[in-house]
Structures are given as C-alpha cells and as structure tokens.
Design a protein around this motif. Structure first.
Motif, PDB file in Angstrom:
ATOM      1  N   UNK A  71       1.032  -1.289  -0.086  1.00  0.00           N
ATOM      2  CA  UNK A  71      -0.304   0.004   0.135  1.00  0.00           C
ATOM      3  C   UNK A  71       0.787   1.218  -0.073  1.00  0.00           C
ATOM      4  N   UNK A  72       0.086   2.261  -0.866  1.00  0.00           N
ATOM      5  CA  UNK A  72       1.500   3.631  -1.448  1.00  0.00           C
ATOM      6  C   UNK A  72       1.914   3.750  -2.128  1.00  0.00           C
ATOM      7  N   UNK A  73       3.057   4.740  -1.856  1.00  0.00           N
ATOM      8  CA  UNK A  73       3.709   5.273  -3.620  1.00  0.00           C
ATOM      9  C   UNK A  73       4.845   4.296  -4.323  1.00  0.00           C
ATOM     10  N   UNK A  74       4.843   4.101  -5.723  1.00  0.00           N
ATOM     11  CA  UNK A  74       5.913   3.097  -5.806  1.00  0.00           C
ATOM     12  C   UNK A  74       6.357   4.604  -7.061  1.00  0.00           C
ATOM     13  N   UNK A  84       0.194   5.184  -6.920  1.00  0.00           N
ATOM     14  CA  UNK A  84      -0.202   4.536  -5.772  1.00  0.00           C
ATOM     15  C   UNK A  84      -1.480   3.164  -5.369  1.00  0.00           C
ATOM     16  N   UNK A  85      -0.711   2.553  -5.076  1.00  0.00           N
ATOM     17  CA  UNK A  85      -1.900   1.220  -5.036  1.00  0.00           C
ATOM     18  C   UNK A  85      -2.394   1.514  -3.828  1.00  0.00           C
ATOM     19  N   UNK A  92      -9.533  -3.055  -4.553  1.00  0.00           N
ATOM     20  CA  UNK A  92      -7.885  -2.602  -5.230  1.00  0.00           C
ATOM     21  C   UNK A  92      -7.841  -2.037  -5.220  1.00  0.00           C
ATOM     22  N   UNK A  93      -7.337  -0.936  -5.591  1.00  0.00           N
ATOM     23  CA  UNK A  93      -7.390  -0.025  -6.937  1.00  0.00           C
ATOM     24  C   UNK A  93      -5.810   0.816  -6.989  1.00  0.00           C
ATOM     25  N   UNK A  94      -5.609   1.164  -7.687  1.00  0.00           N
ATOM     26  CA  UNK A  94      -3.716   1.834  -8.832  1.00  0.00           C
ATOM     27  C   UNK A  94      -4.363   3.191  -9.121  1.00  0.00           C
TER      28      UNK A  94
END
Length: 113
Positions: A71-74, A84-85, A92-94
């Motif tokens: 979860x979070x930024x990549x 961002x996931x 589940x979203x990105x």
C-alpha cells in the motif's frame, strides 16, 4: 467508484480482489516482471491508461512496472511514473501519474462514501 483528476495524464484502475491467471501470464510476458497479484494488475492498468495507450495491448517491454507493491507510493523502474496502490476489504485500486510534472495537483475521490 473512484474518480481522479489532474493537470497532467493520470490513470486509475479498481478491481475486486480475484485471481486472473491468464491476464497475469500476459502481463508477465509484456513487462518482463513476474506478475502474480491483482495489485500488480491494477498498477499495470493504471500505468497503461495514464500513458494514453489503453485502446490497445502493450507490446513486449513497452509497459514498465514498479519493482513491487505494498500500500502506498511506488516509482516505476525507469523512474518515469509514480503509482499509488491501496488494498482494502473487497477492493484494490491504483492510480498512476507522470513524474516529470512539478507541483502537479491531483485528486482521487471515493464516491462510495
């Protein structure tokens, strides 16, 4: 339903958590990364939409992914995109946004509330 808006290209994808073996195999071939989760799928979909190419399938090597997911930024391995996931119960979203936009403003609005 999620809505995203930005001054620069942005892509968003939301999925119900489930296994998609055929889709994961395709993305593994297309990206050269081992795609095994719905989170990675949403990242790929968001990136492909943000690139403006969602009207077609990616060619081999054309879609660059983040090294992994939590979860979070990549950042993608080529540093061109930030993703961002978020995994929640039943969703589940990105979303993906290009990294070259300084001081870009964007919003993601959850219309389920």
């Amino acid at each position: 339903m999620l809505v995203a808006r930005s001054h620069s290209p942005i892509g968003i994808d939301a999925e119900v958590p489930r296994s998609r073996p055929a889709a994961f195999r395709f993305l593994t071939r297309a990206t050269g990364e081992c795609i095994e989760t719905i989170e990675q799928w949403t990242q790929a979909e968001a990136l492909w939409k943000a690139s403006g190419q969602a009207h077609r399938r990616p060619l081999l090597g054309e879609l660059v992914m983040p090294a992994g997911w939590t979860n979070g930024w990549h950042t993608t391995t080529d540093s061109r995109w930030s993703v961002y996931t978020q995994r929640e119960t039943g969703l589940v979203w990105s979303f993906a946004i290009h990294n070259n936009e300084e001081n870009d403003v964007f919003d993601v609005i959850d219309l389920r509330e």
